[in-house]
Design a protein around this motif. Sequence first.
Motif, PDB file in Angstrom:
ATOM      1  N   TYR A 114       0.945  -1.443  -0.048  1.00 55.74           N
ATOM      2  CA  TYR A 114       0.048   0.115  -0.028  1.00 55.74           C
ATOM      3  C   TYR A 114       1.011   1.254  -0.042  1.00 55.74           C
ATOM      4  CZ  TYR A 114       1.022   0.741   5.042  1.00 55.74           C
ATOM      5  OH  TYR A 114       1.885   0.837   6.181  1.00 55.74           O
ATOM      6  N   TYR A 115       0.442   2.590  -0.346  1.00 52.03           N
ATOM      7  CA  TYR A 115       1.164   3.499  -0.430  1.00 52.03           C
ATOM      8  C   TYR A 115       0.286   4.677  -0.191  1.00 52.03           C
ATOM      9  CZ  TYR A 115      -0.344   3.914  -5.368  1.00 52.03           C
ATOM     10  OH  TYR A 115      -1.027   3.866  -6.552  1.00 52.03           O
ATOM     11  N   SER A 116       0.727   6.054   0.002  1.00 50.64           N
ATOM     12  CA  SER A 116       0.209   7.099   0.447  1.00 50.64           C
ATOM     13  C   SER A 116      -0.814   7.841  -0.522  1.00 50.64           C
ATOM     14  CB  SER A 116       1.141   8.196   0.930  1.00 50.64           C
ATOM     15  OG  SER A 116       0.456   9.431   1.654  1.00 50.64           O
ATOM     16  N   GLY A 117      -0.567   7.230  -2.021  1.00 45.90           N
ATOM     17  CA  GLY A 117      -1.372   7.733  -3.095  1.00 45.90           C
ATOM     18  C   GLY A 117      -2.481   7.038  -3.587  1.00 45.90           C
ATOM     19  N   ASP A 118      -2.715   5.863  -2.884  1.00 45.72           N
ATOM     20  CA  ASP A 118      -3.288   4.920  -3.485  1.00 45.72           C
ATOM     21  C   ASP A 118      -4.912   5.510  -3.549  1.00 45.72           C
ATOM     22  OD1 ASP A 118      -4.365   2.492  -4.800  1.00 45.72           O
ATOM     23  OD2 ASP A 118      -3.563   1.386  -3.320  1.00 45.72           O
ATOM     24  N   SER A 119      -5.393   6.289  -4.201  1.00 46.90           N
ATOM     25  CA  SER A 119      -6.543   6.772  -4.324  1.00 46.90           C
ATOM     26  C   SER A 119      -7.544   5.715  -4.893  1.00 46.90           C
ATOM     27  CB  SER A 119      -6.832   8.107  -5.160  1.00 46.90           C
ATOM     28  OG  SER A 119      -6.341   7.838  -6.483  1.00 46.90           O
ATOM     29  N   ALA A 120      -7.215   4.671  -5.833  1.00 47.84           N
ATOM     30  CA  ALA A 120      -8.050   3.793  -6.368  1.00 47.84           C
ATOM     31  C   ALA A 120      -8.309   2.866  -5.382  1.00 47.84           C
ATOM     32  CB  ALA A 120      -7.060   3.127  -7.603  1.00 47.84           C
TER      33      ALA A 120
ATOM     34  N   VAL B 192      -2.682  14.708   8.474  1.00 46.35           N
ATOM     35  CA  VAL B 192      -2.475  14.410   7.117  1.00 46.35           C
ATOM     36  C   VAL B 192      -1.333  15.103   6.600  1.00 46.35           C
ATOM     37  CG1 VAL B 192      -3.586  14.045   4.652  1.00 46.35           C
ATOM     38  CG2 VAL B 192      -5.064  14.345   6.498  1.00 46.35           C
ATOM     39  N   PRO B 193      -0.207  14.095   6.176  1.00 44.47           N
ATOM     40  CA  PRO B 193       1.071  14.784   5.351  1.00 44.47           C
ATOM     41  C   PRO B 193       0.516  15.016   3.979  1.00 44.47           C
ATOM     42  CG  PRO B 193       0.955  12.205   5.227  1.00 44.47           C
ATOM     43  CD  PRO B 193      -0.313  12.793   6.262  1.00 44.47           C
ATOM     44  N   MET B 194       0.056  16.161   3.608  1.00 45.48           N
ATOM     45  CA  MET B 194      -0.487  16.715   2.387  1.00 45.48           C
ATOM     46  C   MET B 194       0.529  16.860   1.434  1.00 45.48           C
ATOM     47  SD  MET B 194      -3.934  18.545   3.419  1.00 45.48           S
ATOM     48  CE  MET B 194      -3.120  19.116   5.244  1.00 45.48           C
ATOM     49  N   ASP B 195       1.702  17.617   1.826  1.00 44.40           N
ATOM     50  CA  ASP B 195       2.883  17.592   1.115  1.00 44.40           C
ATOM     51  C   ASP B 195       3.861  16.524   1.484  1.00 44.40           C
ATOM     52  OD1 ASP B 195       5.515  18.410   0.195  1.00 44.40           O
ATOM     53  OD2 ASP B 195       5.053  20.682   0.488  1.00 44.40           O
ATOM     54  N   LEU B 196       4.122  15.398   0.926  1.00 45.05           N
ATOM     55  CA  LEU B 196       4.757  14.250   1.210  1.00 45.05           C
ATOM     56  C   LEU B 196       6.254  14.447   1.409  1.00 45.05           C
ATOM     57  CD1 LEU B 196       2.738  11.368  -0.401  1.00 45.05           C
ATOM     58  CD2 LEU B 196       2.769  11.808   2.076  1.00 45.05           C
ATOM     59  N   ALA B 197       6.733  15.455   0.540  1.00 44.55           N
ATOM     60  CA  ALA B 197       8.290  15.818   0.341  1.00 44.55           C
ATOM     61  C   ALA B 197       8.506  16.292   1.766  1.00 44.55           C
ATOM     62  CB  ALA B 197       8.447  16.486  -0.724  1.00 44.55           C
ATOM     63  N   ALA B 198       7.791  17.500   2.208  1.00 41.32           N
ATOM     64  CA  ALA B 198       7.895  18.065   3.312  1.00 41.32           C
ATOM     65  C   ALA B 198       7.898  16.943   4.581  1.00 41.32           C
ATOM     66  CB  ALA B 198       7.038  19.164   3.508  1.00 41.32           C
ATOM     67  N   CYS B 199       7.171  16.187   4.425  1.00 40.34           N
ATOM     68  CA  CYS B 199       6.916  15.458   5.773  1.00 40.34           C
ATOM     69  C   CYS B 199       7.878  14.276   5.656  1.00 40.34           C
ATOM     70  CB  CYS B 199       5.359  15.018   5.815  1.00 40.34           C
ATOM     71  SG  CYS B 199       4.163  16.215   5.809  1.00 40.34           S
ATOM     72  N   GLY B 200       8.019  13.840   4.504  1.00 36.20           N
ATOM     73  CA  GLY B 200       9.163  12.778   4.459  1.00 36.20           C
ATOM     74  C   GLY B 200      10.555  13.176   4.709  1.00 36.20           C
ATOM     75  N   GLY B 201      10.755  14.549   4.455  1.00 41.51           N
ATOM     76  CA  GLY B 201      12.146  14.989   4.824  1.00 41.51           C
ATOM     77  C   GLY B 201      12.243  15.158   6.349  1.00 41.51           C
TER      78      GLY B 201
ATOM     79  N   ALA C  28       8.541   3.028  -3.772  1.00 40.64           N
ATOM     80  CA  ALA C  28       8.266   3.826  -5.073  1.00 40.64           C
ATOM     81  C   ALA C  28       8.468   2.997  -6.405  1.00 40.64           C
ATOM     82  CB  ALA C  28       9.503   4.884  -5.239  1.00 40.64           C
ATOM     83  N   PRO C  29       9.521   2.231  -6.625  1.00 36.91           N
ATOM     84  CA  PRO C  29       9.616   1.385  -7.772  1.00 36.91           C
ATOM     85  C   PRO C  29       8.398   0.270  -7.933  1.00 36.91           C
ATOM     86  CG  PRO C  29      11.407   0.690  -6.149  1.00 36.91           C
ATOM     87  CD  PRO C  29      10.701   1.997  -5.683  1.00 36.91           C
TER      88      PRO C  29
ATOM     89  N   LEU D 266      11.604  10.649  -3.964  1.00 37.83           N
ATOM     90  CA  LEU D 266      11.056  11.985  -4.364  1.00 37.83           C
ATOM     91  C   LEU D 266      10.005  12.222  -5.451  1.00 37.83           C
ATOM     92  CD1 LEU D 266      11.545  15.163  -3.748  1.00 37.83           C
ATOM     93  CD2 LEU D 266      13.290  15.253  -5.407  1.00 37.83           C
ATOM     94  N   ASP D 267      10.258  11.380  -6.391  1.00 35.89           N
ATOM     95  CA  ASP D 267       9.095  11.218  -7.331  1.00 35.89           C
ATOM     96  C   ASP D 267       7.586  10.952  -6.702  1.00 35.89           C
ATOM     97  OD1 ASP D 267       7.965  11.236 -10.105  1.00 35.89           O
ATOM     98  OD2 ASP D 267       8.110   9.171 -10.097  1.00 35.89           O
ATOM     99  N   TYR D 268       7.782   9.760  -5.751  1.00 32.07           N
ATOM    100  CA  TYR D 268       6.617   9.520  -5.360  1.00 32.07           C
ATOM    101  C   TYR D 268       5.999  10.471  -4.272  1.00 32.07           C
ATOM    102  CZ  TYR D 268       4.521   6.820  -1.056  1.00 32.07           C
ATOM    103  OH  TYR D 268       3.581   6.421  -0.274  1.00 32.07           O
ATOM    104  N   TRP D 269       6.735  11.169  -3.438  1.00 31.92           N
ATOM    105  CA  TRP D 269       6.373  11.960  -2.646  1.00 31.92           C
ATOM    106  C   TRP D 269       5.694  13.092  -3.255  1.00 31.92           C
ATOM    107  CZ3 TRP D 269      11.473  12.430   1.199  1.00 31.92           C
ATOM    108  CH2 TRP D 269      11.277  11.265   1.953  1.00 31.92           C
TER     109      TRP D 269
END
Length: 361
Positions: free
Chosen positions: A148-154, A206-215, A270-271, A279-282
């Motif tokens: 599972y992942y954070s962008g899985d809206s489907a 919610v981590p809506m900006d995943l890059a900021a939160c992942g960092g 990511a892969p 970074l692409d994922y976030w």
Amino acid sequence: MSARIDAGPYPVPAWLPGGHVQTLYGAFCAQHPTLHFVRERVDTPDGDFVDLDWCGPGLNPNQRPDGQASPHESSLVGTAAHRWIEDGDQAVLAGDGPALVLFHGLEGSSLSPYMQTIAHALRAAGWIVAAAHFRGCSGVPNRLARAYYSGDSAEIDFIIGHVRARLPGASLHVAGISLGGNALLRLLGESGAPVHGLRAAAAISVPMDLAACGGRLSDTLWGRQIYSRYFLRSMCRKIFDKAREFPGLVDVSRARNLRTLREFDDLYTAPMHGYHNALDYWTRASSLPLLASIRTPTLVLNARNDPFVPEASLPGSHDASDDVLLHQPAQGGHAGFVTGMFPGNLRWLPARLLQFFSAGN
């Protein structure tokens, strides 16, 4: 057109100062009810499955629909569910009352204190609750190499659609915590219209900006040594299991040396889910750019001292549509919101959800 802002405080106890303490105490120490569920396994279109844990008035986890006692089934030991759903349970689910689909955060489950507390409070208020599990989080490994992942809206869309089919006459609501909240907001924004006849939605911490939160979780001392270490313990165990089942899936020697969520997402998340790297994922999985397209009444609740979510990454009124209420109290931590005299409780959060859902938003 812009979102409404609610800066009203939550009643933070004087004995619980700071975002880190509020987060950790809420997750591990605060009092919360213990709730048992009836579990349903739902096959997904790609040959996998998700598990939903149901509770509601008249739905007894210790008794079958025919009135016979149902002991804790051996296949469910170690989970919050006591028995599997049966055809006779559908009669309980056939009403037209309020219902909630509830999504957990990273490595959460229906055992998580926030899930237990919300489900218990809404059940007591007469609601049916379906606590959904992301793949591999219900206590049973999922079938596929993916997780599972954070962008899985489907996945969110599929689960809400299944619950809607189960509860065709219900007044349906949905809530997601942390990772589950980001995926939920993505679905609401991508749709650009009300989804599955939802009355309202809520997204918490919610981590809506995943890059900021992942960092924040990968590059700070607390993020690396406390939070990342906690999450990676179970996440790495899962990919080691998957590596045995799917040889060549990941570089196991590299996996043994993971220290941050960025490294984990670079190696696996990511892969495995169609992104080039962390970074692409976030960047592509963040819900922040989609808030302006939401057309379902939605509460987005984020404490400004959340140690996972930098305050600077939180949306402002012009970042979201006027169907969104941004509640951003100064205190609360990450999915904490502990209240009351010592030793505290978690009742404020479900009360806030019920207030929003009952306000006709």
